[in-house]
Write an enzyme that holds these catalytic residues in place. Structure first.
Site, PDB file in Angstrom:
ATOM      1  N   TYR A 288      14.414 -32.855  27.880  1.00 18.20           N
ATOM      2  CA  TYR A 288      14.348 -31.570  28.592  1.00 18.20           C
ATOM      3  C   TYR A 288      15.572 -31.387  29.486  1.00 18.20           C
ATOM      4  O   TYR A 288      15.887 -32.258  30.314  1.00 18.20           O
ATOM      5  CB  TYR A 288      13.076 -31.520  29.429  1.00 18.20           C
ATOM      6  CG  TYR A 288      12.805 -30.150  30.010  1.00 18.20           C
ATOM      7  CD1 TYR A 288      12.156 -29.183  29.255  1.00 18.20           C
ATOM      8  CD2 TYR A 288      13.200 -29.838  31.298  1.00 18.20           C
ATOM      9  CE1 TYR A 288      11.904 -27.928  29.784  1.00 18.20           C
ATOM     10  CE2 TYR A 288      12.952 -28.581  31.832  1.00 18.20           C
ATOM     11  CZ  TYR A 288      12.309 -27.635  31.070  1.00 18.20           C
ATOM     12  OH  TYR A 288      12.072 -26.391  31.593  1.00 18.20           O
ATOM     13  N   TYR A 338      17.088 -20.978  26.896  1.00 21.97           N
ATOM     14  CA  TYR A 338      15.949 -21.414  27.699  1.00 21.97           C
ATOM     15  C   TYR A 338      14.652 -20.861  27.131  1.00 21.97           C
ATOM     16  O   TYR A 338      14.165 -19.837  27.555  1.00 21.97           O
ATOM     17  CB  TYR A 338      16.156 -20.948  29.144  1.00 21.97           C
ATOM     18  CG  TYR A 338      15.141 -21.416  30.151  1.00 21.97           C
ATOM     19  CD1 TYR A 338      15.000 -22.761  30.467  1.00 21.97           C
ATOM     20  CD2 TYR A 338      14.321 -20.504  30.807  1.00 21.97           C
ATOM     21  CE1 TYR A 338      14.089 -23.184  31.410  1.00 21.97           C
ATOM     22  CE2 TYR A 338      13.397 -20.919  31.762  1.00 21.97           C
ATOM     23  CZ  TYR A 338      13.286 -22.254  32.057  1.00 21.97           C
ATOM     24  OH  TYR A 338      12.387 -22.666  33.006  1.00 21.97           O
TER      25      TYR A 338
END
Lengths: 386, 94
Positions: A288, A338
């Site tokens: 991440y 994103y």
């Protein structure tokens, strides 16, 4: 885990385009990506009986709406969580648990958002009450919190901003091979140095690029997966972990004692033990990366490299396509866009299935995926059907 | 917090503290993000470990050395409806 009984696999992935300003509603984006994932698996909406997603405050649509839009006939498993980037691996693990326990047969997990033209997660005031201590003084964006950790992390591990830059540059190499990536221009050391400082120590190039879009995966039993279109991406393990005193909300970290370690330091043992693998078995990683620092911290926390060695590891080329541990092979949230870490899971599935195209990693039997940046988060170990 | 995040106890009391502490980490905001506008920039925000043990975040007002463990002292800034806890770097170099 041994034998096929109870085992679950990801069998399809779906995406919308990732754009700056989508003309479509969030519901339409969610429907499009979910429908694409079902089709990709070789299934139809009537095969689906479970659906899971996450949103921060009110930035998306509930699973009920998407199930209705897809004309799913029989919903047996529904899960909506108010969570940030900690959620994707967690939801995949919950979907797998629902399938292996017989609650559902085939489950969609999606994230849909107009993260660029609509509500932007980074500046939201989250539920939980911690914001009353942060917002009045201007300490009011997720970027600030992660930057606060990053400076201390670099200091304690003997690293510096060049190590952050190495992550941005290494991941951009992958983005050049990914038609979906929002940032597709090469990033040289000079380009990185010229990138404007936004929240020191972060430059713009250290930060994810917000987009409008959606992506989704579909899971079903391994037994069924073996008859479907693509090789199964087996969920060998999945789990969520919060460290002690994780706070009042996803930005509240005042009770967290050590800004140089995030949840991955607590998660790693559970994740690898339950998968029956050791960290040395991991062939590629999807970590991440809302910001560059979380990649370094995640690799160190999982034990993929030593403490304080992550920057040198990236600079050595180890995380590149020809390296020992290709990492964030889609370009990451930094470059692909994103989608809040859901696209990180999608990418891991594509690679395990051997569908990485120009960016396919050579060894793709075992990977680790993470979701989350700070006090809590989740992870998966995905493997081929072996 | 309604209770202690370490033991769960709901017993609590207020204690005065000295207002002195050391900087654990800091950021410098250079673009308008979150609730900050261009007029607020640049804005240095520090995580301060108070001598009594608690951790707080506040703005750094005045000169800032940009170094870890720098000693700082509380400075209170009155706003229309509230009082802000900010910090200033101690004059003597640490």
């Amino acid at each position: 885990m041994t034998g096929a009984a109870g085992r679950v696999a990801v069998v399809g992935v779906g995406y919308t385009d990732f754009v700056a300003a989508s003309p479509h509603s969030v519901l339409e984006l969610a429907r499009e990506a979910s429908s694409a994932a079902v089709l990709d698996a070789g299934l139809t909406a009537t095969d689906v009986d479970g659906i899971a997603s996450f949103m921060v405050m009110h930035d998306s649509v509930p699973t009920q709406a998407v199930a209705t839009a897809l004309a799913v006939g029989e919903v047996r498993f529904s899960l909506d969580v108010d969570m940030g980037g900690q959620a994707p691996c967690h939801l995949v693990a919950q979907a797998a648990a629902a399938i292996s326990s017989g609650q559902a047969e085939t489950v969609i997990v999606y994230r849909a958002m107009k993260g660029r033209s609509g509500p932007r997660v980074g500046g939201m005031e989250f539920a939980g009450g911690g914001g009353q201590y942060r917002y009045p003084i201007g300490y009011s964006a997720y970027m600030m919190y992660v930057a606060m950790w990053a400076r201390r992390f670099l200091h304690e591990t003997g690293q510096d901003e060049h190590d952050l830059g190495a992550v941005a540059m290494a991941q951009r190499e992958y983005a050049l091979r990914n038609a979906r990536a929002f940032r597709r221009k090469p990033l040289s050391p000079d380009d990185y140095a010229a990138s404007p400082m936004v929240v020191d120590p972060f430059r713009a190039a250290d930060c994810t690029i917000e987009v409008d879009g959606a992506c989704a995966v579909v899971l079903t039993s391994l037994e069924r997966a073996r008859d479907l279109r693509h090789p199964p991406a087996v969920v060998a393990s999945g789990g969520y972990r919060a460290g002690p005193r994780s706070g009042l909300d996803i930005g509240d970290h005042l009770r967290w004692t050590d800004y140089s370690r995030n949840y991955t330091s607590w998660l790693a043992d559970d994740l690898f033990r339950r998968a029956g693998v050791s960290v040395g078995d991991v062939q590629f990683a999807e970590i991440y990366d809302c910001f560059t620092s979380t990649v370094l911290m995640g690799m160190e926390g999982l034990g993929l490299c030593g403490r304080g060695e992550s920057g040198a590891f990236v600079r050595s080329g180890a995380t590149g396509l020809d390296g020992s541990l290709p990492t964030n092979t889609h370009g990451g949230l930094l470059a692909e866009g994103y989608l809040h870490g859901m696209n990180t899971v999608n990418e891991a599935v594509l690679q395990i299935q051997g569908r990485g195209g120009d960016r396919q990693v050579p060894r793709h039997e075992v990977c680790v995926v993470t979701s989350g940046a700070m006090m809590d988060g989740s992870g998966l170990v995905l493997t081929t059907d072996r | 917090m309604p209770s202690c995040p370490t033991c769960g106890s709901t017993d609590s009391r207020s204690e005065d503290c000295s207002g002195r502490g050391r900087v654990y980490s800091w950021i410098v905001v250079r673009v308008p993000v979150g609730t900050l506008t261009a007029a607020d920039l640049p804005c240095t925000l520090a995580t301060v470990e108070l001598d009594e043990g608690a951790r707080v975040v506040g703005r750094i007002l005045g000169p800032w050395a940009g170094a870890f463990d720098v000693a700082v002292t509380a400075r209170f800034v009155d706003h229309e409806t509230w009082t802000e806890l900010a910090f200033g770097q101690d004059e003597v170099a640490q």
